[in-house]
Scaffold this motif. Structure first.
Motif, PDB file in Angstrom:
ATOM      1  N   LEU A 164      15.373  -1.362  -4.897  1.00  0.00           N
ATOM      2  CA  LEU A 164      14.126  -1.852  -4.465  1.00  0.00           C
ATOM      3  C   LEU A 164      12.915  -1.901  -5.830  1.00  0.00           C
ATOM      4  N   ILE A 165      12.289  -3.038  -5.944  1.00  0.00           N
ATOM      5  CA  ILE A 165      11.050  -3.040  -6.790  1.00  0.00           C
ATOM      6  C   ILE A 165       9.945  -2.548  -6.381  1.00  0.00           C
ATOM      7  N   VAL A 166       9.224  -1.372  -6.769  1.00  0.00           N
ATOM      8  CA  VAL A 166       8.005  -0.996  -6.234  1.00  0.00           C
ATOM      9  C   VAL A 166       6.898  -0.710  -7.043  1.00  0.00           C
ATOM     10  N   ALA A 167       5.561  -0.264  -6.664  1.00  0.00           N
ATOM     11  CA  ALA A 167       4.529  -0.091  -7.463  1.00  0.00           C
ATOM     12  C   ALA A 167       3.812   0.631  -6.381  1.00  0.00           C
ATOM     13  N   SER A 168       2.527   1.395  -7.251  1.00  0.00           N
ATOM     14  CA  SER A 168       1.611   2.144  -6.357  1.00  0.00           C
ATOM     15  C   SER A 168       0.847   1.147  -5.828  1.00  0.00           C
ATOM     16  N   GLN A 252       5.378   7.918   2.252  1.00  0.00           N
ATOM     17  CA  GLN A 252       4.265   8.746   2.072  1.00  0.00           C
ATOM     18  C   GLN A 252       3.246   7.773   1.777  1.00  0.00           C
ATOM     19  N   GLY A 253       3.597   6.458   1.499  1.00  0.00           N
ATOM     20  CA  GLY A 253       2.580   5.306   0.984  1.00  0.00           C
ATOM     21  C   GLY A 253       2.361   5.606  -0.322  1.00  0.00           C
ATOM     22  N   ARG A 254       3.074   6.506  -1.237  1.00  0.00           N
ATOM     23  CA  ARG A 254       2.526   6.491  -2.471  1.00  0.00           C
ATOM     24  C   ARG A 254       3.363   5.285  -3.347  1.00  0.00           C
ATOM     25  N   LEU A 255       4.293   4.726  -3.014  1.00  0.00           N
ATOM     26  CA  LEU A 255       4.781   3.370  -3.360  1.00  0.00           C
ATOM     27  C   LEU A 255       4.981   2.210  -2.148  1.00  0.00           C
ATOM     28  N   VAL A 256       4.778   0.969  -2.864  1.00  0.00           N
ATOM     29  CA  VAL A 256       4.953  -0.097  -1.931  1.00  0.00           C
ATOM     30  C   VAL A 256       6.058  -1.016  -2.406  1.00  0.00           C
ATOM     31  N   SER A 257       7.007  -1.451  -1.571  1.00  0.00           N
ATOM     32  CA  SER A 257       8.244  -2.361  -2.028  1.00  0.00           C
ATOM     33  C   SER A 257       7.529  -3.770  -2.059  1.00  0.00           C
ATOM     34  N   LEU A 258       7.943  -4.461  -3.418  1.00  0.00           N
ATOM     35  CA  LEU A 258       7.271  -5.697  -3.425  1.00  0.00           C
ATOM     36  C   LEU A 258       8.228  -6.847  -3.142  1.00  0.00           C
ATOM     37  N   PHE A 259       9.486  -6.694  -2.841  1.00  0.00           N
ATOM     38  CA  PHE A 259      10.493  -7.724  -2.507  1.00  0.00           C
ATOM     39  C   PHE A 259      11.666  -7.137  -1.660  1.00  0.00           C
ATOM     40  N   PRO A 260      12.648  -7.948  -1.151  1.00  0.00           N
ATOM     41  CA  PRO A 260      13.532  -7.620  -0.563  1.00  0.00           C
ATOM     42  C   PRO A 260      14.697  -6.865  -1.346  1.00  0.00           C
ATOM     43  N   ALA A 261      15.283  -5.830  -0.650  1.00  0.00           N
ATOM     44  CA  ALA A 261      16.399  -4.844  -1.645  1.00  0.00           C
ATOM     45  C   ALA A 261      17.323  -5.757  -2.120  1.00  0.00           C
TER      46      ALA A 261
END
Length: 315
Positions: A164-168, A252-261
């Motif tokens: 997964l690509i993620v960011a805060s 925990q909501g510290r990160l958010v997934s940007l795109f499909p896995a």
């Protein structure tokens, strides 16, 4: 095996007083008993019994031999009974070797419940991302992420490896991303393998090749999964990692997934254990416990929870 049977016949002949009585006790015939004793005597070059038509009388050498034979057979019987008991009742020391990130995130939280359910099993757990020869090291079960090929081992797939690509949320609020074409414009936190010193490759879905500009992004580099997550959650930029590294931070909501896995084909999370004809009960119950626990987390050999966030994209 012939020597073992001969020792049993020798002991029975002494305890029952005759070849005939020993034969009845062992379900054979007197001549078989007599021949077995003769073979023992020939191999030892000592006479074990004085024979007469009425009874057997053990010799001095035979009595010395008898003490050892009785002790050895008793110890063997005790050992066999213990092994049978161990294989019926899960007990003893279970030695586990776990990869650092996956072990901490997916297996370590299960161990207290496992120990409560099987109090007679004691755990010895080591964490390592490096190759470990589990047969040489006497390890009962190892869990590996990636690819494994060893004909001496049984491999059970626990799950695919989905990336997964993620960011805060804070980073995305200040730096909104509307499409994959913008990814190379952002700073990245990348993972470096300690063994090789190489960066973990970038993966995109649908067979898309990673643009050189994106693959070159490496503003921040770490060799620890937890540090990778913490730096990204602190808002330093984007990151890509296996699903099991990200689960807690996403919950925990510290990160958010940007795109499909993205599924990394040919890679998976596997449970490994030595090939053997009879699987110890302590190993069998741990395998089933882990598989059931992971299933309760929506993690199976063909599915991960990450696919419920977005539809899966094949790499």
């Amino acid at each position: 095996m012939d020597k073992f049977n001969s020792l049993k016949m020798f002991l029975a002949a002494h305890d029952h007083g005759s070849f005939g009585a020993a034969a009845s006790a062992l379900g054979t015939d007197p001549s078989t008993i007599s021949k077995a004793i003769t073979r023992l005597e020939e191999s030892l070059e000592y006479q074990l019994f004085y024979r007469s038509t009425r009874k057997l009388q053990i010799t001095e050498a035979g009595r010395t031999y008898l003490e050892t034979v009785r002790r050895v057979l008793a110890e063997l019987d005790t050992c066999e009974n213990q092994l049978l008991s161990d294989n019926e009742t899960p007990s003893g020391t279970l030695r586990l070797n776990l990869p650092v990130s996956y072990g901490r995130s997916n297996i370590l939280p299960l161990l207290s419940a496992f120990c409560r359910q099987y109090p007679d099993i004691k755990l010895h757990v080591t964490f390592s991302d490096e190759y470990v020869d589990i047969i040489e090291q006497g390890i009962d079960i190892s869990i590996r992420s990636g690819t494994v090929a060893d004909s001496r081992l049984v491999m059970q797939k626990l799950s695919p490896m989905d990336f997964l690509i993620v960011a805060s949320p804070e980073y995305l609020q200040e730096n909104p991303i509307s499409g994959a074409e913008q990814l190379a414009e952002h700073p990245w936190v990348r993972f470096k393998f300690k063994q090789t010193g190489k960066l973990m490759p970038m993966l995109l879905g649908s067979g898309d090749k990673v643009p050189p500009a994106l693959e070159a992004c490496s503003d921040y580099v770490v060799d620890d999964g937890k540090a990778l997550v913490d730096l990204c959650a602190a808002g330093l930029g984007l990151m890509q990692a296996p699903h099991f590294v990200l689960r807690k931070a996403l919950q925990q909501g510290r990160l958010v997934s940007l795109f499909p896995a993205t599924e990394a084909e040919g890679f998976s999370v596997c449970m490994l254990y030595p090939k053997r004809r009879f699987l110890p009960a302590k190993v069998a119950v741990f395998i089933e416990f882990v598989k059931q626990s992971l299933s309760d987390m929506n993690e199976t050999s063909g599915h991960t929870w990450a696919r419920d966030i977005h539809p899966i994209l094949k790499w």
